[in-house]
Scaffold this motif. Sequence first.
Motif, short mmCIF file in Angstrom:
data_model
loop_
_atom_site.label_atom_id
_atom_site.label_comp_id
_atom_site.label_asym_id
_atom_site.label_seq_id
_atom_site.Cartn_x
_atom_site.Cartn_y
_atom_site.Cartn_z
N PHE A 172 1.03 -1.06 -0.12
CA PHE A 172 -0.01 0.02 -0.26
C PHE A 172 0.71 1.05 -0.18
O PHE A 172 0.58 2.20 -0.34
N SER A 173 1.94 1.06 -0.28
CA SER A 173 3.08 2.44 0.54
C SER A 173 2.97 3.31 -1.04
O SER A 173 2.99 4.65 -0.83
N ALA A 174 2.35 2.67 -2.37
CA ALA A 174 2.41 3.66 -3.47
C ALA A 174 0.93 4.32 -2.97
O ALA A 174 0.54 4.80 -4.95
N ARG B 66 -4.79 3.92 1.30
CA ARG B 66 -3.83 3.26 1.84
C ARG B 66 -4.83 2.94 3.12
O ARG B 66 -4.86 1.50 3.85
N ALA B 67 -5.66 3.52 4.30
CA ALA B 67 -6.26 3.41 5.35
C ALA B 67 -7.27 2.82 4.81
O ALA B 67 -8.03 1.87 5.20
N ASP C 74 -8.18 -1.19 5.93
CA ASP C 74 -9.26 -1.91 6.40
C ASP C 74 -10.48 -3.39 5.37
O ASP C 74 -9.95 -4.18 6.74
N GLU C 75 -9.55 -3.25 4.61
CA GLU C 75 -10.23 -4.35 3.63
C GLU C 75 -9.52 -5.21 4.11
O GLU C 75 -9.97 -7.00 4.65
N LEU C 76 -8.39 -5.07 4.11
CA LEU C 76 -6.96 -6.74 4.98
C LEU C 76 -7.79 -6.91 5.79
O LEU C 76 -7.73 -8.23 5.81
N LEU D 16 0.80 -1.36 13.74
CA LEU D 16 0.26 -1.20 14.38
C LEU D 16 -0.94 -1.38 14.24
O LEU D 16 -1.52 -2.10 14.81
N LYS D 17 -1.22 -1.06 12.94
CA LYS D 17 -3.65 -1.24 12.83
C LYS D 17 -3.46 -2.68 12.43
O LYS D 17 -4.54 -3.49 12.77
#
Length: 395
Positions: A195-197, A203-204, A208-210, A232-233
């Motif tokens: 998700f870094s790009a 990204r957030a 959540d979806e992951l 951490l999330k």
Amino acid sequence: MNAISIKNLDVVFGNSPKKALALLDQGLTRQQIIDQTSQVVGVDNVSMEIQEGEICVLMGLSGSGKSSLLRAVNGLNTISRGALEIKDGDHNVDLANCDENTLRSLRTNRVSMVFQKFALMPWLTVLDNVAFGLDMLGIAKAERRERARKQLEMVGLAEWESKFPHELSGGMQQRVGLARAFAMDTDILLMDEPFSALDPLIRAQLQDELLDLQAKLNKTILFVSHDLDEALKIGNNIAIMESGKLIQHGKPEEIVLTPKTEYVKDFVAHTNPLNVLKGRSLMQPIHQLKEQDARLCICENHDIWVAPSSDNLEVFSQAPLELVHWNNTNLALENINASMLIVASPDIDMREAIELKHRSEHPVLLMENNQLVGVLNDGEFYNALLGNYQTPTAA
């Protein structure tokens, strides 16, 4: 059960790894080894275990070895020394010693990978991109497309199956990459900064979806990130690396509360504590509460007292309060009100505890094994924001 077991693993890049390993054993640093041999130590004597169904996040600065370790798990990086075992049915396969056919079988049936750059084929539709791995397995077109459609539905892209990658946003393209990996139905998923790009908001959303997908599918996920808040999330455990070495490996709260080195301490210095802290780390223990006639004062401002019993609490207050056990109720958060006194687990997330305190307007009581163990009030939440927390004790 461990899905991945790593024991004293070294990965050296270059044509003379034995020279580098000998210097490693003599205690030379990575830079000294580069200077003397031109060999690059990617992973240096790493040992760790990843359990089935766990999300383990590999963290570290650029060049720390996190991606080098990740790519050793599916054989993209050659193991120079040590063992890396993958659970395959009722036995383990050591990638350090397996043959090409075994490695190919692991990549096909046990381990999938999601790349940072999406790695979609621009000439294929979204549906055929998801089905691509199944096509390589020789699965018939109708079956692989049916399986691909199920994965697209799962990631919310069912209506986009006939589009091409360039017609999708970056976040949507990464969802296609996730769907392709899930379509292979492997138990282990490797994710290299997937998700870094992406923009922070997208990204957030994908984080959540992951987590939602993981709740349904219970995969073993090894996730590389340089973003501690992301780690951490999503992480059940976090492994922090430096110069190829594993510096600290543990639960997110442990990493934040008890950093083992200055390197780790610097890593966690600017994180939001509310993203990781639990009630146990902040609560006022009951031995610090005012006691009178076998009653404990949990709120002097509203004159609220409780009397612990063998399996519950008796509440004494000027206005009647309903004792609500948050862990065992279907009550929606928005229905919490000032007529309720909330009881929760010491492992409650601080964000959730603050919300409960705000809505009930009373302290949150923490019970474990049917015993009152502590209280969360405004003072404890202020301490969290100021970084004045304590090392969690064992349950």
